[in-house]
Design a protein around this motif. Structure first.
Motif, PDB file in Angstrom:
ATOM      1  N   PRO A   1     -45.622  26.454   1.519  1.00  0.00           N
ATOM      2  CA  PRO A   1     -46.077  27.610   0.627  1.00  0.00           C
ATOM      3  C   PRO A   1     -46.031  28.451   0.389  1.00  0.00           C
ATOM      4  N   ILE A   2     -45.112  29.587   0.398  1.00  0.00           N
ATOM      5  CA  ILE A   2     -44.990  31.159   0.395  1.00  0.00           C
ATOM      6  C   ILE A   2     -45.684  31.661  -0.830  1.00  0.00           C
ATOM      7  N   PRO A   3     -45.859  33.355  -0.348  1.00  0.00           N
ATOM      8  CA  PRO A   3     -46.445  33.637  -1.697  1.00  0.00           C
ATOM      9  C   PRO A   3     -44.679  34.201  -2.430  1.00  0.00           C
ATOM     10  N   LEU A   4     -45.276  34.088  -4.036  1.00  0.00           N
ATOM     11  CA  LEU A   4     -44.530  34.336  -4.818  1.00  0.00           C
ATOM     12  C   LEU A   4     -43.458  35.774  -4.418  1.00  0.00           C
ATOM     13  N   PRO A   5     -42.167  35.724  -4.333  1.00  0.00           N
ATOM     14  CA  PRO A   5     -41.521  37.060  -3.925  1.00  0.00           C
ATOM     15  C   PRO A   5     -41.436  37.799  -4.116  1.00  0.00           C
ATOM     16  N   ASP A   6     -40.660  37.682  -5.417  1.00  0.00           N
ATOM     17  CA  ASP A   6     -40.368  38.324  -6.835  1.00  0.00           C
ATOM     18  C   ASP A   6     -41.050  38.033  -8.243  1.00  0.00           C
ATOM     19  N   ARG A   7     -41.803  39.252  -8.641  1.00  0.00           N
ATOM     20  CA  ARG A   7     -42.171  39.129  -9.277  1.00  0.00           C
ATOM     21  C   ARG A   7     -42.372  40.326 -10.628  1.00  0.00           C
ATOM     22  N   ALA A   8     -41.851  39.722 -11.689  1.00  0.00           N
ATOM     23  CA  ALA A   8     -41.333  40.611 -12.807  1.00  0.00           C
ATOM     24  C   ALA A   8     -43.022  41.041 -13.688  1.00  0.00           C
ATOM     25  N   ASP A   9     -43.000  42.137 -13.837  1.00  0.00           N
ATOM     26  CA  ASP A   9     -43.934  42.242 -14.261  1.00  0.00           C
ATOM     27  C   ASP A   9     -43.929  43.742 -15.441  1.00  0.00           C
ATOM     28  N   MET A  10     -43.749  43.287 -16.627  1.00  0.00           N
ATOM     29  CA  MET A  10     -43.002  43.546 -18.224  1.00  0.00           C
ATOM     30  C   MET A  10     -44.660  43.559 -19.174  1.00  0.00           C
ATOM     31  N   THR A  11     -44.439  44.550 -20.005  1.00  0.00           N
ATOM     32  CA  THR A  11     -45.282  44.424 -20.918  1.00  0.00           C
ATOM     33  C   THR A  11     -44.701  43.735 -22.005  1.00  0.00           C
ATOM     34  N   ASP A  12     -45.284  43.112 -23.232  1.00  0.00           N
ATOM     35  CA  ASP A  12     -44.844  42.385 -24.096  1.00  0.00           C
ATOM     36  C   ASP A  12     -43.850  42.903 -24.536  1.00  0.00           C
ATOM     37  N   ASP A  13     -43.924  44.041 -24.465  1.00  0.00           N
ATOM     38  CA  ASP A  13     -43.275  44.600 -25.520  1.00  0.00           C
ATOM     39  C   ASP A  13     -41.601  45.622 -24.775  1.00  0.00           C
ATOM     40  N   GLN A  14     -42.049  45.242 -23.516  1.00  0.00           N
ATOM     41  CA  GLN A  14     -40.759  45.364 -22.313  1.00  0.00           C
ATOM     42  C   GLN A  14     -40.312  43.793 -22.798  1.00  0.00           C
ATOM     43  N   MET A  15     -40.580  42.459 -22.120  1.00  0.00           N
ATOM     44  CA  MET A  15     -39.869  41.854 -22.280  1.00  0.00           C
ATOM     45  C   MET A  15     -39.768  41.464 -23.482  1.00  0.00           C
ATOM     46  N   ILE A  16     -39.882  41.628 -24.686  1.00  0.00           N
ATOM     47  CA  ILE A  16     -39.040  41.536 -25.878  1.00  0.00           C
ATOM     48  C   ILE A  16     -37.978  41.927 -25.935  1.00  0.00           C
ATOM     49  N   ALA A  17     -37.963  43.355 -25.092  1.00  0.00           N
ATOM     50  CA  ALA A  17     -36.580  44.150 -25.407  1.00  0.00           C
ATOM     51  C   ALA A  17     -35.430  43.341 -24.614  1.00  0.00           C
ATOM     52  N   ALA A  18     -36.173  43.185 -23.510  1.00  0.00           N
ATOM     53  CA  ALA A  18     -35.128  42.357 -22.754  1.00  0.00           C
ATOM     54  C   ALA A  18     -34.590  41.371 -22.701  1.00  0.00           C
ATOM     55  N   ALA A  19     -35.056  40.366 -23.475  1.00  0.00           N
ATOM     56  CA  ALA A  19     -35.332  39.226 -23.799  1.00  0.00           C
ATOM     57  C   ALA A  19     -34.121  39.460 -24.770  1.00  0.00           C
ATOM     58  N   ARG A  20     -33.776  40.692 -26.257  1.00  0.00           N
ATOM     59  CA  ARG A  20     -32.716  41.043 -26.539  1.00  0.00           C
ATOM     60  C   ARG A  20     -32.028  41.014 -26.166  1.00  0.00           C
ATOM     61  N   ALA A  21     -31.983  42.951 -25.378  1.00  0.00           N
ATOM     62  CA  ALA A  21     -31.085  42.843 -24.599  1.00  0.00           C
ATOM     63  C   ALA A  21     -30.082  41.804 -24.019  1.00  0.00           C
ATOM     64  N   PHE A  22     -30.610  40.634 -23.447  1.00  0.00           N
ATOM     65  CA  PHE A  22     -29.315  39.968 -23.000  1.00  0.00           C
ATOM     66  C   PHE A  22     -29.000  38.965 -23.758  1.00  0.00           C
ATOM     67  N   TYR A  23     -29.291  38.761 -24.792  1.00  0.00           N
ATOM     68  CA  TYR A  23     -28.876  38.481 -26.332  1.00  0.00           C
ATOM     69  C   TYR A  23     -27.542  39.244 -26.918  1.00  0.00           C
ATOM     70  N   ASP A  24     -28.092  40.480 -26.608  1.00  0.00           N
ATOM     71  CA  ASP A  24     -26.643  40.748 -27.491  1.00  0.00           C
ATOM     72  C   ASP A  24     -25.866  41.762 -25.926  1.00  0.00           C
ATOM     73  N   GLN A  25     -25.932  40.993 -24.866  1.00  0.00           N
ATOM     74  CA  GLN A  25     -24.976  40.807 -23.737  1.00  0.00           C
ATOM     75  C   GLN A  25     -23.930  39.507 -24.098  1.00  0.00           C
ATOM     76  N   MET A  26     -25.020  38.659 -23.567  1.00  0.00           N
ATOM     77  CA  MET A  26     -24.082  37.036 -24.084  1.00  0.00           C
ATOM     78  C   MET A  26     -23.506  36.880 -25.245  1.00  0.00           C
TER      79      MET A  26
END
Length: 230
Positions: A11-36
């Motif tokens: 095992p190695i430490p998690l190399p990439d970690r997202a650090d978003m607030t709940d509002d940022q996660m909601i916005a990111a999820a919607r933005a990806f849906y709007d793109q897809m």
């Protein structure tokens, strides 16, 4: 890829970690849906070239998908050679003709009517790239002995989804195509019998007069595809 003596848990430490607030996660999820939701399966391509680097990076994205035991049981063959594309079209149309002449069964052929497909597949010639996806039934250690791959259809399906999303993100359109049988692709593309071709993806830019069937815009509402137990 694998050396038998190097298979161990480290095992190695998690190399990439997202650090978003709940509002940022909601916005990111919607933005990806709007793109897809702007992604469409397109049958009308133009012959505008697509740089090889774009295809390579999209396949890199596909190769980052999760897989059973991390065996990555897939191989992608990207084809821009006009002669090879013509051979693929000829072989695919031969199988498609049998399908539309009754081999597919009345119910299946009837289900395809709103899509407007026929045995003619000119996109296999016109699209600047074809990507053939192979699922690997087994792999080999560096000493040549076989090892079993796990969850091959599931793993390859996830990787294919990554690929289609990456192509869309790059501003390209694509069309999945599954002539049956597809074993002719092994010989044509020099792939081993351990690999099963599962899909041809035509990739490029849409023609100026490209259309999509209106039924393709009909998507099930969230209530029909999601059950939440909270």
């Amino acid at each position: 890829m694998f050396a038998r003596e190097k298979i161990n848990y480290a095992p190695i430490p998690l190399p990439d970690r997202a650090d978003m607030t709940d509002d940022q996660m909601i916005a990111a999820a919607r933005a990806f849906y709007d793109q897809m939701k702007k992604r469409h399966s397109v049958r009308d391509f133009c012959d505008r070239p697509v740089p090889r680097q774009v295809i390579e990076d999209c396949v890199r994205t596909a190769g980052s998908a999760p897989s059973g035991a991390n065996h990555q049981p897939w191989h992608f063959v990207a084809i821009s050679n006009p002669a090879i594309k013509a051979q693929i079209r000829a072989a695919a149309e031969e199988e498609e003709k049998k399908f539309y002449e009754g081999g597919g069964g009345d119910e299946w052929i009837k289900a395809l009517e709103p899509i407007g497909t026929t045995a003619d597949k000119p996109h296999l010639d016109i699209a600047p790239w074809l990507i053939v996806i192979f699922a690997q039934r087994w792999g080999e250690f560096d000493d040549g002995t076989r090892y079993k791959n796990y969850y091959v259809p599931e793993s390859t399906g996830i990787a294919t989804g990554f690929l289609l999303a990456a192509l869309h993100q790059a501003g390209l359109v694509s069309l999945t195509h599954t002539p049956n049988p597809m074993s002719f692709l092994n010989d044509l593309l020099g792939r081993p019998k351990s690999e099963k071709p599962i899909m041809i993806v035509a990739v490029g830019h849409p023609s100026d007069d490209a259309t999509v069937p209106s039924v393709a815009k009909l998507k099930k509402p969230l209530a029909e595809i999601l059950t939440v137990a909270d």
